[in-house]
Design a protein around this motif. Structure first.
Motif, PDB file in Angstrom:
ATOM      1  N   LEU A  84     -12.035   1.954  12.039  1.00 55.98           N
ATOM      2  CA  LEU A  84     -11.771   2.035  10.598  1.00 55.98           C
ATOM      3  C   LEU A  84     -11.976   3.452  10.080  1.00 55.98           C
ATOM      4  N   GLU A  85     -13.051   4.091  10.494  1.00 56.35           N
ATOM      5  CA  GLU A  85     -13.321   5.463  10.062  1.00 56.35           C
ATOM      6  C   GLU A  85     -12.149   6.383  10.439  1.00 56.35           C
ATOM      7  N   TYR A  86     -11.635   6.203  11.638  1.00 64.07           N
ATOM      8  CA  TYR A  86     -10.513   7.049  12.075  1.00 64.07           C
ATOM      9  C   TYR A  86      -9.246   6.740  11.279  1.00 64.07           C
ATOM     10  N   GLU A  87      -8.947   5.462  11.101  1.00 64.78           N
ATOM     11  CA  GLU A  87      -7.729   5.085  10.387  1.00 64.78           C
ATOM     12  C   GLU A  87      -7.744   5.596   8.948  1.00 64.78           C
ATOM     13  N   LEU A  88      -8.857   5.463   8.269  1.00 64.93           N
ATOM     14  CA  LEU A  88      -8.933   5.893   6.874  1.00 64.93           C
ATOM     15  C   LEU A  88      -8.779   7.404   6.734  1.00 64.93           C
ATOM     16  N   ARG A  89      -9.197   8.136   7.756  1.00 59.38           N
ATOM     17  CA  ARG A  89      -9.056   9.595   7.710  1.00 59.38           C
ATOM     18  C   ARG A  89      -7.657  10.046   8.131  1.00 59.38           C
ATOM     19  N   SER A  90      -7.069   9.379   9.100  1.00 59.38           N
ATOM     20  CA  SER A  90      -5.771   9.812   9.619  1.00 59.38           C
ATOM     21  C   SER A  90      -4.604   9.224   8.835  1.00 59.38           C
ATOM     22  N   ASN A  91      -4.823   8.089   8.174  1.00 56.76           N
ATOM     23  CA  ASN A  91      -3.762   7.446   7.399  1.00 56.76           C
ATOM     24  C   ASN A  91      -4.348   6.827   6.128  1.00 56.76           C
ATOM     25  N   PRO A  92      -4.699   7.657   5.139  1.00 55.40           N
ATOM     26  CA  PRO A  92      -5.228   7.103   3.887  1.00 55.40           C
ATOM     27  C   PRO A  92      -4.221   6.170   3.223  1.00 55.40           C
ATOM     28  N   VAL A  93      -4.738   5.131   2.583  1.00 59.22           N
ATOM     29  CA  VAL A  93      -3.887   4.195   1.852  1.00 59.22           C
ATOM     30  C   VAL A  93      -4.488   3.943   0.475  1.00 59.22           C
ATOM     31  N   PHE A 109       0.837  -1.202   0.000  1.00 62.38           N
ATOM     32  CA  PHE A 109       0.000   0.000   0.000  1.00 62.38           C
ATOM     33  C   PHE A 109       0.867   1.244   0.000  1.00 62.38           C
ATOM     34  N   ILE A 110       0.468   2.245  -0.765  1.00 62.20           N
ATOM     35  CA  ILE A 110       0.909   3.612  -0.508  1.00 62.20           C
ATOM     36  C   ILE A 110       0.222   4.045   0.786  1.00 62.20           C
ATOM     37  N   SER A 111       0.987   4.588   1.698  1.00 59.58           N
ATOM     38  CA  SER A 111       0.450   4.985   2.998  1.00 59.58           C
ATOM     39  C   SER A 111       0.816   6.436   3.256  1.00 59.58           C
ATOM     40  N   ALA A 112      -0.208   7.270   3.500  1.00 58.09           N
ATOM     41  CA  ALA A 112       0.050   8.688   3.726  1.00 58.09           C
ATOM     42  C   ALA A 112       0.986   8.910   4.906  1.00 58.09           C
ATOM     43  N   ALA A 113       0.852   8.056   5.937  1.00 53.93           N
ATOM     44  CA  ALA A 113       1.712   8.168   7.115  1.00 53.93           C
ATOM     45  C   ALA A 113       3.013   7.389   6.953  1.00 53.93           C
ATOM     46  N   GLY A 114       3.103   6.562   5.924  1.00 55.81           N
ATOM     47  CA  GLY A 114       4.276   5.740   5.720  1.00 55.81           C
ATOM     48  C   GLY A 114       4.247   4.452   6.499  1.00 55.81           C
ATOM     49  N   ASP A 115       3.199   4.242   7.309  1.00 58.28           N
ATOM     50  CA  ASP A 115       3.077   3.051   8.154  1.00 58.28           C
ATOM     51  C   ASP A 115       1.623   2.968   8.608  1.00 58.28           C
ATOM     52  N   ILE A 116       1.273   1.897   9.305  1.00 53.67           N
ATOM     53  CA  ILE A 116      -0.069   1.819   9.874  1.00 53.67           C
ATOM     54  C   ILE A 116      -0.241   2.926  10.903  1.00 53.67           C
ATOM     55  N   GLY A 117      -1.443   3.511  10.958  1.00 53.42           N
ATOM     56  CA  GLY A 117      -1.672   4.658  11.834  1.00 53.42           C
ATOM     57  C   GLY A 117      -1.398   4.385  13.292  1.00 53.42           C
ATOM     58  N   VAL A 118      -1.645   3.163  13.765  1.00 51.98           N
ATOM     59  CA  VAL A 118      -1.391   2.824  15.166  1.00 51.98           C
ATOM     60  C   VAL A 118       0.085   2.986  15.489  1.00 51.98           C
ATOM     61  N   ASP A 119       0.954   2.618  14.552  1.00 53.39           N
ATOM     62  CA  ASP A 119       2.390   2.742  14.791  1.00 53.39           C
ATOM     63  C   ASP A 119       2.827   4.199  14.871  1.00 53.39           C
ATOM     64  N   THR A 120       2.186   5.060  14.080  1.00 55.18           N
ATOM     65  CA  THR A 120       2.584   6.457  14.098  1.00 55.18           C
ATOM     66  C   THR A 120       1.920   7.228  15.236  1.00 55.18           C
TER      67      THR A 120
END
Length: 287
Positions: free
Chosen positions: A132-141, A45-56
């Motif tokens: 899921l709603e939060y992850e998709l908004r904070s870390n789009p992929v 995945f292209i990840s806006a945060a570069g990683d899963i949102g939980v990690d960031t």
């Protein structure tokens, strides 16, 4: 419930393109490879945060309030509480001797909302939708270019495929939503889909890779016949090499490329391959 979550993924996701990197590819034939294992965020995945949102551990108030509103809850403040709860759970697990702890994000959301809204009914389904709603908004992929072609090509070669990723419950749903197929139909072996939230440990813990080695041994596949590809020298290349796997660094997106040149574990560490375009793996893996 799964179908609704996948619809949410498609509704909230938008195309992204990788950002170029200065790293040059390094390819060589690896004809004896029988299994390819993948990292997900920053690799598949292209990840806006570069990683899963939980990690960031992103403290994103706007995404927090929008996610609450989307599931019919009051749009209160409290994004910092999510970050604090994750960090507190990490500290608790480290005190138990787990060097690289992982959380279950649904349990974290429950803990935060019980404090904010003690009278609210919180089913697992509602919490999953919220997370899921939060992850998709904070870390789009978005799928990395060439992803579908790579996976179809490896499957046609008869390659045993798996996933080793820092992940949450929604991570496999993202793959299935984007590719419009179940993981097993895509070509992933269920026993080789090893996700950090289920193990309770996160990469770079070698434990996730040790589990894969043990499970692949049942197929008669040895460590030097397994290729692992990821975008992070510390979280991907280092632990994979610790258990004897062949390794590939994915260097196709500047958002997620992590060279970790200052980390002593990565100094002098060289992956077998450097890949900038996912389908290039088809040229080098297997016969």
């Amino acid at each position: 419930m799964t179908g609704m979550l996948k619809k949410t993924i498609l509704a909230l996701s938008r195309p992204m393109t990788p950002k170029p990197t200065h790293i040059q590819p390094r390819l060589q034939s690896l004809p004896n490879i029988k299994s390819v294992l993948f990292d997900i965020y920053g690799t598949l995945f292209i990840s806006a945060a570069g990683d899963i949102g939980v990690d960031t551990a992103v403290d994103n108030h706007q995404a927090f309030q929008a996610a609450l509103h989307a599931v019919g809850l009051p749009a209160l403040g409290g994004a910092e509480l999510l970050k604090e709860a994750i960090e507190a759970e990490h500290r608790r697990k480290r005190a138990q001797g787990i060097d690289f702890p992982e959380v279950d994000i649904v349990a974290i959301w429950r803990q935060v909302l019980v404090g904010l809204m003690p009278e609210t009914t919180l089913t697992d389904e509602r919490l999953q939708q919220l997370a899921l709603e939060y992850e998709l908004r904070s870390n789009p992929v978005w799928p990395m270019p060439g992803l579908a072609a790579l996976l179809a090509g490896l499957k046609s070669k008869g390659m045993t495929m798996g996933l080793i990723s820092n992940a949450q419950f929604y991570t496999p749903l993202l793959l299935e939503a984007f590719l419009q197929k179940p993981l097993q139909t895509i070509g992933f072996d269920e026993d080789l889909c090893i996700f950090s939230y289920q193990v309770g440990e996160a990469k770079p813990s070698p434990r996730l890779f040790e589990l894969a080695v043990t499970r692949l041994a049942r197929f008669g596949i040895k460590t030097d016949e397994i290729l692992y590809i990821g975008n992070d020298m510390l979280k991907d290349v280092w632990p994979a090499s610790q258990v004897g796997l062949r390794t590939a660094l994915f260097a196709g997106d500047a958002r997620s490329l992590r060279l970790r040149e200052d980390d002593p574990r990565c100094q002098g560490l060289q992956p077998d391959l450097i890949v900038k375009n996912l389908p290039d793996l088809l040229q080098v893996c297997g016969n």
